[in-house]
Design an enzyme around this catalytic site. Structure first.
Site, PDB file in Angstrom:
ATOM      1  N   GLU A 153      -4.866   3.208   0.341  1.00  0.00           N
ATOM      2  CA  GLU A 153      -5.480   2.351   1.369  1.00  0.00           C
ATOM      3  C   GLU A 153      -5.012   2.879   2.711  1.00  0.00           C
ATOM      4  O   GLU A 153      -3.850   2.727   3.077  1.00  0.00           O
ATOM      5  CB  GLU A 153      -5.065   0.888   1.144  1.00  0.00           C
ATOM      6  CG  GLU A 153      -5.894  -0.103   1.934  1.00  0.00           C
ATOM      7  CD  GLU A 153      -5.263  -0.424   3.266  1.00  0.00           C
ATOM      8  OE1 GLU A 153      -5.638   0.255   4.270  1.00  0.00           O
ATOM      9  OE2 GLU A 153      -4.416  -1.305   3.329  1.00  0.00           O
TER      10      GLU A 153
ATOM     11  N   CYS B   6      -4.679  -3.330   9.430  1.00  0.00           N
ATOM     12  CA  CYS B   6      -5.523  -2.171   9.104  1.00  0.00           C
ATOM     13  C   CYS B   6      -7.003  -2.485   9.122  1.00  0.00           C
ATOM     14  O   CYS B   6      -7.826  -1.576   9.268  1.00  0.00           O
ATOM     15  CB  CYS B   6      -5.130  -1.605   7.742  1.00  0.00           C
ATOM     16  SG  CYS B   6      -5.272  -2.800   6.393  1.00  0.00           S
TER      17      CYS B   6
END
Length: 505
Positions: free
Chosen positions: A239, A273
């Protein structure tokens, strides 16, 4: 915006490079022992029952709930300022809720899945997919959500019946040490453990022959992790973030749209994020969008950067990086609007005001790097297809946000772009739903954790066939004569020759 008068301080304790290296050496030895012990325990004990897995998930949920005050203290220690409400929602309730959801869904997820078998060829045979644990799994966590993005994937892994070792980020040391203490007090070390350390430990961690490894962080380190893990053919979930666009259609330049984009940029001061990284706004409505933005900030959070709601930037390095982004924009003649207008970076707490950068050139660092802070570039576009082309000119982002009333516009953008996740008339919600698999696409990562996708990601999906009666499998084996030719002829809908049918099988 400058850091006038601020000096960079040495890390507390003044640890030397030699001391840190020695500490990492000890941590690497501990990691190896833990890995070997967990691997031996997994081989000896076999897969845990669903009841055992649910017990582990219950212990994980209780662990974060019972330690929420300590978690808040650690977040403040690492970020200088971190609202308690935000800590509880993102680091405590999110983890406990995910563990609870997995526990509820386990009987359904873990059940074998029957698959179709052609009875003409295989008679009464049965086929199924059985989900089995992968073994000892690793988690390399980030600093921005130090509990949610370590214990969240760990919950998926425990639900799938695995053993887990976590390496938290050294950038948030107080949180890392607390995580280790909590897990050590809650779980047997051959079930789940935490190892803390720096760069050398981070290099050693992906080199082990994990059953699966999760890394959350930037793409540069992600490539290094992938290359190291490839030596043992370790399956990965990466990720990696990216530049998440918010495309605002002409029918949604409204106060609600502006508010939703800005508040998602203010959460954790942009250190998330999936926060919106930049906005694409119709060219003739950029001024309206900016005016609405400044009006919202003035009326709702007039002293934002001095308030207890403004999370401190995690350290001096990241703070200086963010300041340099705005300074470069100023130097290149961009219009930079900082709020509060007279606001500066708070020395000591590293609290930073919000900045809007209007129509920055694409070669500026702020348009090349993932921002990860309270800076929002606003770029104009002249048509929806131009906005789509702009997004597609870069790597697929982790998140993409579409603000539009016209559903045909939404569908057009959705069908013509790729991203890890997408929200319509909202931002970041895809990261808060435990039933949705979470992950990137291409440059922003691959694989999924959370939801049934997470359970399957961390399970070995084993194909099992049980032979029945009345099959034609001997047609596949030599010598290929009458039966094989009859099967082929039937499949091609052509009659076999007399010679074929006269021969023995």
């Amino acid at each position: 915006m400058t850091l006038a008068g601020q000096t960079r301080q040495a890390p507390s304790g003044g640890s030397s490079d030699a001391t840190l290296a020695a500490s990492d050496h000890t941590a690497i030895e501990s990691l190896t022992r833990l890995f070997d012990a967990q691997h031996a325990s997994f081989r000896q004990s076999g897969p845990p029952s669903l009841t055992e897995r649910q017990k582990h998930l219950g212990a994980l949920a209780a662990m974060v709930m019972n330690n929420r005050s300590r978690i808040q203290e650690a977040m403040v220690a690492d970020f200088a300022v971190h609202p308690e409400e935000l800590t509880v929602m993102t680091e405590v309730l999110a983890v406990a809720g995910q563990a609870s959801y997995i526990s509820q869904q386990l009987p359904l997820w873990a059940a074998s899945q029957e698959r179709y078998v052609d009875p003409t060829l295989l008679g009464s045979a049965r086929s199924e997919i059985r989900y089995q644990p992968k073994g000892v799994l690793g988690v390399m966590g980030p600093w921005n959500l130090p509990f949610a993005l370590t214990l969240g994937p760990a919950a998926d892994m425990l639900g799938a019946g695995n053993r887990v070792i976590i390496k938290p980020s050294e950038v948030a040391p107080a949180c890392a040490e607390l995580l280790r203490d909590m897990v050590t007090a809650t779980f047997d070390s051959d079930r789940m453990a935490v190892v803390c350390g720096g760069l050398e430990l981070a290099k050693a961690f992906p080199a082990l022959p994990w059953g699966h490894l999760v890394y959350t962080g930037n793409s540069t380190v992600g490539r290094q992790v992938a290359a190291t893990a490839a030596q043992n053919l370790v399956p990965l979930t990466l990720e990696l973030g990216g530049k998440n666009p918010a495309i605002v259609h002409t029918d949604r330049v409204t106060d609600d749209t502006v508010r939703h984009i800005l508040v998602n940029k203010l959460v954790k001061n942009g250190q998330i994020c999936i926060a919106p990284d930049y906005c694409l706004v119709p060219r003739d409505q950029v001024t309206e969008f900016v005016e609405r933005s400044m009006s919202y900030l003035q009326s709702t959070v007039p002293s934002y950067s001095e308030s207890p709601d403004c999370v401190g930037i995690v350290n001096e390095h990241h703070l200086q990086r963010l300041v340099s982004l705005t300074e470069e924009a100023h130097a290149r003649g961009c219009r930079v609007l900082t709020f509060p207008a007279d606001g500066g970076v708070a020395v000591g707490t590293r609290q930073m005001p919000v900045s809007l950068i209007i129509d920055p050139p694409d070669d500026l660092a702020v348009m090349q790097e993932e921002i990860f802070g309270p800076i929002l570039p606003v770029k104009p576009y002249d048509s929806v297809d131009e906005a789509i082309a702009y997004v597609n000119s870069g790597p697929p982002p982790l998140g993409l946000y579409v603000f539009a009333t016209d559903t045909s516009v939404v569908d057009h953008i959705l069908n013509r772009t790729t991203s890890g996740g997408l929200c319509v008339n909202a931002c970041t919600i895809q990261g808060a739903i435990p039933s949705l698999g979470f992950g990137g696409a291409g440059h922003s990562g691959y694989g999924r954790h959370r939801g049934v996708e997470g359970f399957r990601e961390f399970s070995h999906q084993r194909a099992v066939v049980t032979r029945g009666e009345g099959d034609l499998i001997h047609a596949f084996f030599p010598p290929y004569s009458g039966l094989a030719r009859s099967v082929v002829a039937a499949a091609l809908d052509t009659p076999p020759s007399d010679a074929d049918t006269s021969k023995e099988n």
